[in-house]
Scaffold this motif. Structure first.
Motif, PDB file in Angstrom:
ATOM      1  N   ILE A 242     -76.154 -28.089  -9.447  1.00 35.34           N
ATOM      2  CA  ILE A 242     -76.236 -28.465  -8.033  1.00 35.34           C
ATOM      3  C   ILE A 242     -77.664 -28.300  -7.545  1.00 35.34           C
ATOM      4  O   ILE A 242     -78.327 -27.304  -7.851  1.00 35.34           O
ATOM      5  CB  ILE A 242     -75.412 -27.533  -7.132  1.00 35.34           C
ATOM      6  CG1 ILE A 242     -74.044 -27.267  -7.688  1.00 35.34           C
ATOM      7  CG2 ILE A 242     -75.311 -28.092  -5.723  1.00 35.34           C
ATOM      8  CD1 ILE A 242     -73.250 -26.341  -6.777  1.00 35.34           C
ATOM      9  N   VAL A 243     -78.108 -29.252  -6.743  1.00 41.35           N
ATOM     10  CA  VAL A 243     -79.340 -29.091  -5.970  1.00 41.35           C
ATOM     11  C   VAL A 243     -78.929 -28.583  -4.597  1.00 41.35           C
ATOM     12  O   VAL A 243     -78.196 -29.264  -3.878  1.00 41.35           O
ATOM     13  CB  VAL A 243     -80.094 -30.434  -5.837  1.00 41.35           C
ATOM     14  CG1 VAL A 243     -81.230 -30.305  -4.828  1.00 41.35           C
ATOM     15  CG2 VAL A 243     -80.626 -30.884  -7.193  1.00 41.35           C
ATOM     16  N   LEU A 244     -79.355 -27.368  -4.243  1.00 40.19           N
ATOM     17  CA  LEU A 244     -79.085 -26.849  -2.900  1.00 40.19           C
ATOM     18  C   LEU A 244     -80.305 -27.147  -2.042  1.00 40.19           C
ATOM     19  O   LEU A 244     -81.385 -26.590  -2.256  1.00 40.19           O
ATOM     20  CB  LEU A 244     -78.778 -25.353  -2.938  1.00 40.19           C
ATOM     21  CG  LEU A 244     -78.316 -24.767  -1.607  1.00 40.19           C
ATOM     22  CD1 LEU A 244     -77.054 -25.454  -1.098  1.00 40.19           C
ATOM     23  CD2 LEU A 244     -78.056 -23.271  -1.743  1.00 40.19           C
ATOM     24  N   PHE A 245     -80.112 -28.040  -1.091  1.00 40.08           N
ATOM     25  CA  PHE A 245     -81.217 -28.614  -0.335  1.00 40.08           C
ATOM     26  C   PHE A 245     -81.189 -28.112   1.107  1.00 40.08           C
ATOM     27  O   PHE A 245     -80.148 -27.741   1.628  1.00 40.08           O
ATOM     28  CB  PHE A 245     -81.054 -30.147  -0.364  1.00 40.08           C
ATOM     29  CG  PHE A 245     -82.193 -30.906   0.230  1.00 40.08           C
ATOM     30  CD1 PHE A 245     -83.319 -31.195  -0.522  1.00 40.08           C
ATOM     31  CD2 PHE A 245     -82.141 -31.334   1.556  1.00 40.08           C
ATOM     32  CE1 PHE A 245     -84.381 -31.903   0.021  1.00 40.08           C
ATOM     33  CE2 PHE A 245     -83.194 -32.048   2.109  1.00 40.08           C
ATOM     34  CZ  PHE A 245     -84.311 -32.330   1.342  1.00 40.08           C
ATOM     35  N   GLY A 246     -82.354 -28.122   1.745  1.00 40.77           N
ATOM     36  CA  GLY A 246     -82.416 -27.782   3.168  1.00 40.77           C
ATOM     37  C   GLY A 246     -83.838 -27.453   3.565  1.00 40.77           C
ATOM     38  O   GLY A 246     -84.690 -27.162   2.719  1.00 40.77           O
ATOM     39  N   ALA A 247     -84.099 -27.478   4.861  1.00 35.38           N
ATOM     40  CA  ALA A 247     -85.423 -27.151   5.393  1.00 35.38           C
ATOM     41  C   ALA A 247     -85.728 -25.668   5.157  1.00 35.38           C
ATOM     42  O   ALA A 247     -84.811 -24.884   4.879  1.00 35.38           O
ATOM     43  CB  ALA A 247     -85.452 -27.473   6.886  1.00 35.38           C
ATOM     44  N   PRO A 248     -86.998 -25.274   5.295  1.00 36.00           N
ATOM     45  CA  PRO A 248     -87.321 -23.849   5.258  1.00 36.00           C
ATOM     46  C   PRO A 248     -86.516 -23.124   6.339  1.00 36.00           C
ATOM     47  O   PRO A 248     -86.471 -23.584   7.475  1.00 36.00           O
ATOM     48  CB  PRO A 248     -88.818 -23.801   5.602  1.00 36.00           C
ATOM     49  CG  PRO A 248     -89.339 -25.174   5.376  1.00 36.00           C
ATOM     50  CD  PRO A 248     -88.191 -26.115   5.540  1.00 36.00           C
ATOM     51  N   GLY A 249     -85.836 -22.051   5.965  1.00 35.91           N
ATOM     52  CA  GLY A 249     -85.040 -21.295   6.931  1.00 35.91           C
ATOM     53  C   GLY A 249     -83.602 -21.780   7.049  1.00 35.91           C
ATOM     54  O   GLY A 249     -82.827 -21.234   7.831  1.00 35.91           O
ATOM     55  N   ALA A 250     -83.227 -22.766   6.263  1.00 41.52           N
ATOM     56  CA  ALA A 250     -81.856 -23.302   6.362  1.00 41.52           C
ATOM     57  C   ALA A 250     -80.823 -22.361   5.727  1.00 41.52           C
ATOM     58  O   ALA A 250     -79.629 -22.493   5.990  1.00 41.52           O
ATOM     59  CB  ALA A 250     -81.770 -24.681   5.709  1.00 41.52           C
ATOM     60  N   GLY A 251     -81.300 -21.417   4.902  1.00 39.66           N
ATOM     61  CA  GLY A 251     -80.374 -20.470   4.274  1.00 39.66           C
ATOM     62  C   GLY A 251     -80.121 -20.751   2.800  1.00 39.66           C
ATOM     63  O   GLY A 251     -79.158 -20.250   2.223  1.00 39.66           O
ATOM     64  N   LYS A 252     -80.999 -21.518   2.168  1.00 38.59           N
ATOM     65  CA  LYS A 252     -80.802 -21.900   0.762  1.00 38.59           C
ATOM     66  C   LYS A 252     -80.720 -20.674  -0.153  1.00 38.59           C
ATOM     67  O   LYS A 252     -79.825 -20.577  -0.976  1.00 38.59           O
ATOM     68  CB  LYS A 252     -81.947 -22.796   0.252  1.00 38.59           C
ATOM     69  CG  LYS A 252     -82.098 -24.103   0.989  1.00 38.59           C
ATOM     70  CD  LYS A 252     -83.193 -24.972   0.361  1.00 38.59           C
ATOM     71  CE  LYS A 252     -84.593 -24.385   0.452  1.00 38.59           C
ATOM     72  NZ  LYS A 252     -85.127 -24.275   1.832  1.00 38.59           N
ATOM     73  N   GLY A 253     -81.685 -19.772  -0.015  1.00 41.67           N
ATOM     74  CA  GLY A 253     -81.756 -18.618  -0.921  1.00 41.67           C
ATOM     75  C   GLY A 253     -80.514 -17.745  -0.811  1.00 41.67           C
ATOM     76  O   GLY A 253     -79.900 -17.384  -1.819  1.00 41.67           O
ATOM     77  N   THR A 254     -80.150 -17.426   0.422  1.00 44.56           N
ATOM     78  CA  THR A 254     -78.969 -16.589   0.682  1.00 44.56           C
ATOM     79  C   THR A 254     -77.717 -17.230   0.097  1.00 44.56           C
ATOM     80  O   THR A 254     -76.935 -16.586  -0.621  1.00 44.56           O
ATOM     81  CB  THR A 254     -78.770 -16.447   2.212  1.00 44.56           C
ATOM     82  OG1 THR A 254     -79.973 -15.907   2.766  1.00 44.56           O
ATOM     83  CG2 THR A 254     -77.593 -15.566   2.541  1.00 44.56           C
TER      84      THR A 254
ATOM     85  N   PHE B   3     -80.300 -25.310  -8.254  1.00 38.58           N
ATOM     86  CA  PHE B   3     -81.717 -25.488  -7.947  1.00 38.58           C
ATOM     87  C   PHE B   3     -81.931 -25.233  -6.463  1.00 38.58           C
ATOM     88  O   PHE B   3     -81.346 -25.916  -5.628  1.00 38.58           O
ATOM     89  CB  PHE B   3     -82.174 -26.895  -8.341  1.00 38.58           C
ATOM     90  CG  PHE B   3     -81.984 -27.176  -9.806  1.00 38.58           C
ATOM     91  CD1 PHE B   3     -82.874 -26.647 -10.737  1.00 38.58           C
ATOM     92  CD2 PHE B   3     -80.919 -27.936 -10.261  1.00 38.58           C
ATOM     93  CE1 PHE B   3     -82.705 -26.889 -12.099  1.00 38.58           C
ATOM     94  CE2 PHE B   3     -80.734 -28.181 -11.617  1.00 38.58           C
ATOM     95  CZ  PHE B   3     -81.638 -27.658 -12.538  1.00 38.58           C
ATOM     96  N   ASP B   4     -82.754 -24.233  -6.159  1.00 39.94           N
ATOM     97  CA  ASP B   4     -82.978 -23.802  -4.764  1.00 39.94           C
ATOM     98  C   ASP B   4     -84.449 -24.014  -4.426  1.00 39.94           C
ATOM     99  O   ASP B   4     -85.326 -23.418  -5.036  1.00 39.94           O
ATOM    100  CB  ASP B   4     -82.552 -22.321  -4.670  1.00 39.94           C
ATOM    101  CG  ASP B   4     -83.163 -21.557  -3.500  1.00 39.94           C
ATOM    102  OD1 ASP B   4     -83.797 -22.163  -2.615  1.00 39.94           O
ATOM    103  OD2 ASP B   4     -82.998 -20.318  -3.489  1.00 39.94           O
ATOM    104  N   GLY B   5     -84.702 -24.894  -3.461  1.00 42.85           N
ATOM    105  CA  GLY B   5     -86.092 -25.143  -3.052  1.00 42.85           C
ATOM    106  C   GLY B   5     -86.788 -26.153  -3.949  1.00 42.85           C
ATOM    107  O   GLY B   5     -88.001 -26.308  -3.892  1.00 42.85           O
TER     108      GLY B   5
END
Ligand code: C5P
Ligand code: MG
Length: 197
Positions: free
Chosen positions: A4-16, A84-86
């Protein structure tokens, strides 16, 4: 294999959310941001090169992140799958990822995109800056630039996966637990489709 590609803007919560998903579905979490921060902390040559770029909120080269990702994938030949995060942060990175995975008879199953509005992103990043120690979180100018770079260079990645019918937006607002439940539900469904297909 289920990637999976976990996508989102900076601060969207991807890492968490990536950590929670990785644990629940037994996937390997690959965060290029974490890898770069580790390189900086270790004082490596690569870290020294990356530091300047990251501290301005700019992106390091496609080649650099692709090489890091390739090396990490090859470290885990028995993985059930990767989150994949970021990454990918540009369309060129998305194409290279497809090529790299194809070489290994693997593919991206889905892109899951955490949706959070710009005002909330800035607010979260400023708050994170008070505790994260991340130099790119503690100035409103750098945060603004990261969001601008995201809008300009990274959002086209959505079109890349939409064209492959792999784009799945998820509401990223609310408590960590609520977002996590939404992601789990979607991931269960994607996983069963990928097993069936
Ligand atoms: O993904 P994360 O927000 O943790 O990344 C932190 C910083 O690392 C980014 O703002 C960017 O400067 C750099 N980065 C990059 N290319 C990536 C991932 C991160 O340049 N693929
Ligand atoms: Mg992150």
């Amino acid at each position: 294999m289920f990637n999976i590609v976990l996508f989102g803007a900076p601060g969207a919560g991807k890492g968490t959310q990536a950590l929670l998903l990785a644990e629940k579905f037994d996937l390997i979490h690959l965060s290029t941001g974490d890898m770069l921060r580790n390189e900086i902390a270790s004082g490596s040559r690569l870290g020294q090169q990356a530091q300047n770029i990251i501290s301005k909120g700019e992106l390091v080269s496609d080649e650099l992140v692709i090489n890091m990702i390739r090396e990490r994938i090859e470290r885990h030949p028995d993985a059930k799958g990767f989150i994949f995060d970021g990454f990918p942060r540009t369309q060129a990175q998305a194409r290279e990822l497809d090529r790299l995975l194809q070489e290994k008879d693997m593919k991206v199953a889905a892109m899951v995109a955490l949706e959070v509005d710009p005002a909330e992103l800035t607010c979260r990043l400023m708050k994170r800056g008070e505790s994260s120690g991340r130099p790119d979180d503690n100035s409103i100018e750098i945060i603004g630039n990261r969001i601008e770079v995201y809008n300009r260079k990274t959002t086209p990645v959505i079109e890349y996966y939409r064209a492959q019918e792999k784009y799945h937006p998820v509401d990223g607002l609310g408590h960590i637990k609520d977002v996590s439940q939404r992601l789990n539900k979607l991931t269960e469904s994607l996983l069963s489709q990928s097993v069936a297909g």
